[in-house]
Design a protein around this motif. Structure first.
Motif, PDB file in Angstrom:
ATOM      1  N   VAL A 173      -9.145   3.323   7.810  1.00 55.97           N
ATOM      2  CA  VAL A 173      -8.872   3.451   9.241  1.00 55.97           C
ATOM      3  C   VAL A 173      -7.766   4.473   9.488  1.00 55.97           C
ATOM      4  CG1 VAL A 173      -8.167   2.227  11.328  1.00 55.97           C
ATOM      5  CG2 VAL A 173      -9.592   1.067   9.628  1.00 55.97           C
ATOM      6  N   THR A 174      -6.632   4.307   8.804  1.00 55.14           N
ATOM      7  CA  THR A 174      -5.479   5.167   9.065  1.00 55.14           C
ATOM      8  C   THR A 174      -5.204   6.183   7.957  1.00 55.14           C
ATOM      9  OG1 THR A 174      -3.963   3.623   7.987  1.00 55.14           O
ATOM     10  CG2 THR A 174      -4.347   3.310  10.350  1.00 55.14           C
ATOM     11  N   GLY A 175      -5.780   5.963   6.775  1.00 55.60           N
ATOM     12  CA  GLY A 175      -5.507   6.847   5.651  1.00 55.60           C
ATOM     13  C   GLY A 175      -4.218   6.488   4.941  1.00 55.60           C
ATOM     14  N   ALA A 176      -3.515   5.462   5.433  1.00 59.49           N
ATOM     15  CA  ALA A 176      -2.253   5.054   4.818  1.00 59.49           C
ATOM     16  C   ALA A 176      -2.520   4.353   3.493  1.00 59.49           C
ATOM     17  CB  ALA A 176      -1.511   4.109   5.754  1.00 59.49           C
ATOM     18  N   GLU A 177      -1.528   4.406   2.593  1.00 59.06           N
ATOM     19  CA  GLU A 177      -1.657   3.693   1.333  1.00 59.06           C
ATOM     20  C   GLU A 177      -1.270   2.233   1.550  1.00 59.06           C
ATOM     21  OE1 GLU A 177       0.715   5.845  -1.517  1.00 59.06           O
ATOM     22  OE2 GLU A 177      -0.993   7.100  -2.042  1.00 59.06           O
ATOM     23  N   LEU A 178      -2.136   1.341   1.069  1.00 61.85           N
ATOM     24  CA  LEU A 178      -1.902  -0.091   1.196  1.00 61.85           C
ATOM     25  C   LEU A 178      -1.839  -0.705  -0.188  1.00 61.85           C
ATOM     26  CD1 LEU A 178      -4.551  -0.795   3.990  1.00 61.85           C
ATOM     27  CD2 LEU A 178      -2.107  -0.352   4.287  1.00 61.85           C
ATOM     28  N   GLU A 179      -0.901  -1.641  -0.366  1.00 62.64           N
ATOM     29  CA  GLU A 179      -0.741  -2.313  -1.650  1.00 62.64           C
ATOM     30  C   GLU A 179      -1.327  -3.716  -1.571  1.00 62.64           C
ATOM     31  OE1 GLU A 179       2.728  -3.589  -4.846  1.00 62.64           O
ATOM     32  OE2 GLU A 179       3.297  -2.574  -3.011  1.00 62.64           O
ATOM     33  N   VAL A 180      -2.068  -4.092  -2.617  1.00 62.03           N
ATOM     34  CA  VAL A 180      -2.627  -5.439  -2.704  1.00 62.03           C
ATOM     35  C   VAL A 180      -1.502  -6.389  -3.133  1.00 62.03           C
ATOM     36  CG1 VAL A 180      -4.345  -6.895  -3.840  1.00 62.03           C
ATOM     37  CG2 VAL A 180      -4.877  -4.496  -3.342  1.00 62.03           C
ATOM     38  N   ILE A 181      -1.210  -7.397  -2.290  1.00 61.94           N
ATOM     39  CA  ILE A 181      -0.131  -8.334  -2.615  1.00 61.94           C
ATOM     40  C   ILE A 181      -0.659  -9.714  -2.973  1.00 61.94           C
ATOM     41  CG2 ILE A 181       1.624  -7.097  -1.294  1.00 61.94           C
ATOM     42  CD1 ILE A 181       1.257  -9.236   0.927  1.00 61.94           C
ATOM     43  N   ALA A 182      -1.950  -9.970  -2.748  1.00 62.92           N
ATOM     44  CA  ALA A 182      -2.581 -11.232  -3.125  1.00 62.92           C
ATOM     45  C   ALA A 182      -4.073 -10.971  -3.246  1.00 62.92           C
ATOM     46  CB  ALA A 182      -2.310 -12.314  -2.091  1.00 62.92           C
ATOM     47  N   VAL A 183      -4.754 -11.773  -4.080  1.00 66.08           N
ATOM     48  CA  VAL A 183      -6.179 -11.527  -4.285  1.00 66.08           C
ATOM     49  C   VAL A 183      -7.079 -12.685  -3.874  1.00 66.08           C
ATOM     50  CG1 VAL A 183      -5.885  -9.790  -6.073  1.00 66.08           C
ATOM     51  CG2 VAL A 183      -5.998 -12.207  -6.718  1.00 66.08           C
ATOM     52  N   ASP A 184      -6.534 -13.839  -3.515  1.00 62.90           N
ATOM     53  CA  ASP A 184      -7.389 -14.967  -3.135  1.00 62.90           C
ATOM     54  C   ASP A 184      -6.790 -15.710  -1.968  1.00 62.90           C
ATOM     55  OD1 ASP A 184      -9.455 -16.752  -3.131  1.00 62.90           O
ATOM     56  OD2 ASP A 184      -8.688 -17.964  -4.774  1.00 62.90           O
ATOM     57  N   PRO A 185      -6.983 -15.270  -0.731  1.00 61.03           N
ATOM     58  CA  PRO A 185      -7.786 -14.104  -0.329  1.00 61.03           C
ATOM     59  C   PRO A 185      -6.991 -12.816  -0.488  1.00 61.03           C
ATOM     60  CG  PRO A 185      -6.838 -15.121   1.597  1.00 61.03           C
ATOM     61  CD  PRO A 185      -6.444 -15.986   0.410  1.00 61.03           C
ATOM     62  N   VAL A 186      -7.700 -11.696  -0.403  1.00 60.35           N
ATOM     63  CA  VAL A 186      -7.035 -10.391  -0.533  1.00 60.35           C
ATOM     64  C   VAL A 186      -6.114 -10.180   0.656  1.00 60.35           C
ATOM     65  CG1 VAL A 186      -7.382  -7.897  -0.599  1.00 60.35           C
ATOM     66  CG2 VAL A 186      -8.927  -9.395  -1.865  1.00 60.35           C
ATOM     67  N   GLN A 187      -4.849  -9.866   0.357  1.00 63.07           N
ATOM     68  CA  GLN A 187      -3.879  -9.544   1.397  1.00 63.07           C
ATOM     69  C   GLN A 187      -3.265  -8.195   1.074  1.00 63.07           C
ATOM     70  OE1 GLN A 187      -1.060 -12.766   1.481  1.00 63.07           O
ATOM     71  NE2 GLN A 187      -2.390 -14.045   2.721  1.00 63.07           N
ATOM     72  N   LEU A 188      -3.062  -7.404   2.112  1.00 64.43           N
ATOM     73  CA  LEU A 188      -2.537  -6.058   1.952  1.00 64.43           C
ATOM     74  C   LEU A 188      -1.250  -5.897   2.734  1.00 64.43           C
ATOM     75  CD1 LEU A 188      -5.913  -4.210   2.668  1.00 64.43           C
ATOM     76  CD2 LEU A 188      -4.945  -4.712   0.424  1.00 64.43           C
ATOM     77  N   GLU A 189      -0.410  -4.983   2.257  1.00 63.21           N
ATOM     78  CA  GLU A 189       0.762  -4.578   3.036  1.00 63.21           C
ATOM     79  C   GLU A 189       0.912  -3.079   2.847  1.00 63.21           C
ATOM     80  OE1 GLU A 189       4.522  -5.229  -0.025  1.00 63.21           O
ATOM     81  OE2 GLU A 189       4.205  -6.683   1.559  1.00 63.21           O
ATOM     82  N   GLU A 190       1.611  -2.464   3.786  1.00 63.19           N
ATOM     83  CA  GLU A 190       1.817  -1.021   3.687  1.00 63.19           C
ATOM     84  C   GLU A 190       2.598  -0.726   2.416  1.00 63.19           C
ATOM     85  OE1 GLU A 190       3.079   2.648   6.620  1.00 63.19           O
ATOM     86  OE2 GLU A 190       3.422   0.601   7.259  1.00 63.19           O
ATOM     87  N   ALA A 191       2.087   0.183   1.610  1.00 64.52           N
ATOM     88  CA  ALA A 191       2.733   0.510   0.340  1.00 64.52           C
ATOM     89  C   ALA A 191       4.073   1.190   0.612  1.00 64.52           C
ATOM     90  CB  ALA A 191       1.840   1.418  -0.490  1.00 64.52           C
ATOM     91  N   PRO A 192       5.086   0.842  -0.175  1.00 62.13           N
ATOM     92  CA  PRO A 192       6.389   1.499   0.015  1.00 62.13           C
ATOM     93  C   PRO A 192       6.295   2.969  -0.364  1.00 62.13           C
ATOM     94  CG  PRO A 192       6.392   0.150  -1.972  1.00 62.13           C
ATOM     95  CD  PRO A 192       5.082  -0.098  -1.273  1.00 62.13           C
ATOM     96  N   GLU A 193       7.047   3.785   0.336  1.00 58.34           N
ATOM     97  CA  GLU A 193       7.101   5.197  -0.001  1.00 58.34           C
ATOM     98  C   GLU A 193       7.779   5.344  -1.353  1.00 58.34           C
ATOM     99  OE1 GLU A 193       5.968   7.951   1.691  1.00 58.34           O
ATOM    100  OE2 GLU A 193       5.031   6.544   3.069  1.00 58.34           O
ATOM    101  N   LEU A 194       7.214   6.190  -2.203  1.00 61.45           N
ATOM    102  CA  LEU A 194       7.840   6.423  -3.489  1.00 61.45           C
ATOM    103  C   LEU A 194       9.039   7.340  -3.285  1.00 61.45           C
ATOM    104  CD1 LEU A 194       4.754   6.992  -5.797  1.00 61.45           C
ATOM    105  CD2 LEU A 194       6.137   4.949  -5.544  1.00 61.45           C
ATOM    106  N   GLU A 195      10.162   6.920  -3.824  1.00 63.98           N
ATOM    107  CA  GLU A 195      11.366   7.723  -3.702  1.00 63.98           C
ATOM    108  C   GLU A 195      11.646   8.385  -5.042  1.00 63.98           C
ATOM    109  OE1 GLU A 195      14.602   5.424  -2.176  1.00 63.98           O
ATOM    110  OE2 GLU A 195      13.399   4.571  -0.581  1.00 63.98           O
ATOM    111  N   GLU A 196      12.139   9.592  -4.977  1.00 62.01           N
ATOM    112  CA  GLU A 196      12.442  10.282  -6.219  1.00 62.01           C
ATOM    113  C   GLU A 196      13.639   9.646  -6.876  1.00 62.01           C
ATOM    114  OE1 GLU A 196      12.386  14.507  -6.396  1.00 62.01           O
ATOM    115  OE2 GLU A 196      11.119  14.650  -4.610  1.00 62.01           O
TER     116      GLU A 196
END
Length: 60
Positions: free
Chosen positions: A33-56
């Protein structure tokens, strides 16, 4: 091999999106939908959250 998917809620838009049924916790997927990176935080049921930005890491 089957391409099974499950639905999960996009945490940014609230829309239901399809994700592979075999996702694992910590996996990063792109929101169709948005093209944003989402991180899987649970699998039963699947739950997603916005992935943290990688910092150098400058070795601090």
């Amino acid at each position: 091999m089957t391409d099974e998917t499950v639905t999960a809620e996009d945490p940014i838009t609230g829309e239901e999106i399809d994700v592979p049924a075999d996702v694992e916790i910590g996996e990063i997927i792109d929101s169709p939908v948005t093209g944003a990176e989402l991180e899987v935080i649970a699998v039963d049921p699947v739950q997603l959250e916005e992935a943290p930005e990688l910092e150098e890491d400058w070795g601090e």
